[in-house]
Design an enzyme around this catalytic site. Structure first.
Site, short mmCIF file in Angstrom:
data_model
loop_
_atom_site.label_atom_id
_atom_site.label_comp_id
_atom_site.label_asym_id
_atom_site.label_seq_id
_atom_site.Cartn_x
_atom_site.Cartn_y
_atom_site.Cartn_z
N CYS A 1 29.74 46.21 31.01
CA CYS A 1 28.54 46.34 31.82
C CYS A 1 27.90 47.70 31.60
CB CYS A 1 28.90 46.17 33.29
SG CYS A 1 27.52 46.39 34.42
N ASP B 1 40.17 28.44 42.50
CA ASP B 1 39.52 28.51 43.81
C ASP B 1 38.13 27.89 43.71
OD1 ASP B 1 41.67 29.87 44.94
OD2 ASP B 1 40.84 31.83 44.41
N TYR C 1 38.48 31.99 59.06
CA TYR C 1 38.81 31.58 57.70
C TYR C 1 38.73 30.06 57.58
CZ TYR C 1 41.50 30.95 53.41
OH TYR C 1 41.90 30.59 52.15
N TYR D 1 33.63 31.09 47.37
CA TYR D 1 34.10 31.80 46.19
C TYR D 1 32.96 32.17 45.24
CZ TYR D 1 38.55 30.19 47.96
OH TYR D 1 39.64 29.95 48.77
N CYS E 1 38.16 34.97 45.42
CA CYS E 1 39.10 35.27 46.50
C CYS E 1 39.07 36.75 46.84
CB CYS E 1 40.51 34.86 46.06
SG CYS E 1 41.78 35.28 47.27
N CYS F 1 46.36 35.92 42.80
CA CYS F 1 45.12 36.60 42.42
C CYS F 1 44.72 36.09 41.05
CB CYS F 1 45.30 38.11 42.36
SG CYS F 1 43.82 38.96 41.78
N GLU G 1 33.53 34.89 50.65
CA GLU G 1 34.60 35.85 50.83
C GLU G 1 34.14 37.15 50.17
OE1 GLU G 1 38.56 34.66 49.83
OE2 GLU G 1 38.38 32.75 50.91
#
Length: 173
Positions: A169, A91, A44, A96, A13, A160, A56
């Site tokens: 990372c 989602d 959308y 996504y 999202c 969220c 997105e």
């Protein structure tokens, strides 16, 4: 006026991805939108059908004297589940998916190098990675509707599902 560079990230999202990116040092601006598909100027509603092929995406404008594309890739890889194919949490759908859209040949090289270093780490800890790296020059960015822009700033308690994933990372030297 600071120097600026562009970067594009899809990590589920776009509301949460935008909030995550706008909070990074050196980020000048963010815009949410759609990238990686075939329909020009998608809405959308069209993107949600899965028929346009768009993800997105958050467009990040940053000052390279304050941060780097590599640092933004680190934020990308450490704050969503890069093993989820066409989904993040609840989602679900192709919009996504997890993708980086490098803007320059240097970004392409960095994104590829970072993704390769993350692939084994992700495989060992979470499963097979599904991140794609797609040249942004081949796919225009279409800004989303105004009500999506800075959504979580306007609606601080809005939905969220992005979270730190426990990966670290490495940034290439």
């Amino acid at each position: 006026m600071p120097r600026s560079e562009d970067a594009y990230f899809a990590m589920g999202c776009f509301w949460g991805a935008e909030r995550l990116m706008w909070s990074q040092p050196g980020v000048i601006s963010t815009t949410v939108g759609y990238m990686g598909g075939t329909t020009k100027n998608p809405t959308y509603e069209q993107v949600c059908t899965g028929l346009t092929g768009h993800a997105e995406t958050v467009h990040v404008v940053f000052d390279p004297d304050q941060t780097s594309f590599e640092n933004l890739c680190k934020v990308f890889f450490e704050n969503h589940d890069p093993t989820q194919l066409n989904r993040q949490g609840n989602d679900r759908g192709t919009q996504y998916r997890s993708a980086i859209f490098p803007h320059t040949p240097e970004q392409q090289e960095s994104a590829t190098q970072i993704a390769q270093s993350m692939n084994q780490l992700t495989q060992d800890k979470m499963g097979a990675p599904t991140v794609t790296i797609i040249d942004s020059g081949k796919h225009p960015f279409y800004p989303a509707e105004e009500y999506h822009q800075k959504y979580l700033q306007k609606n601080p308690l809005g939905y969220c599902n992005l979270r730190e994933n426990g990966l670290t990372c490495p940034i290439p030297s």
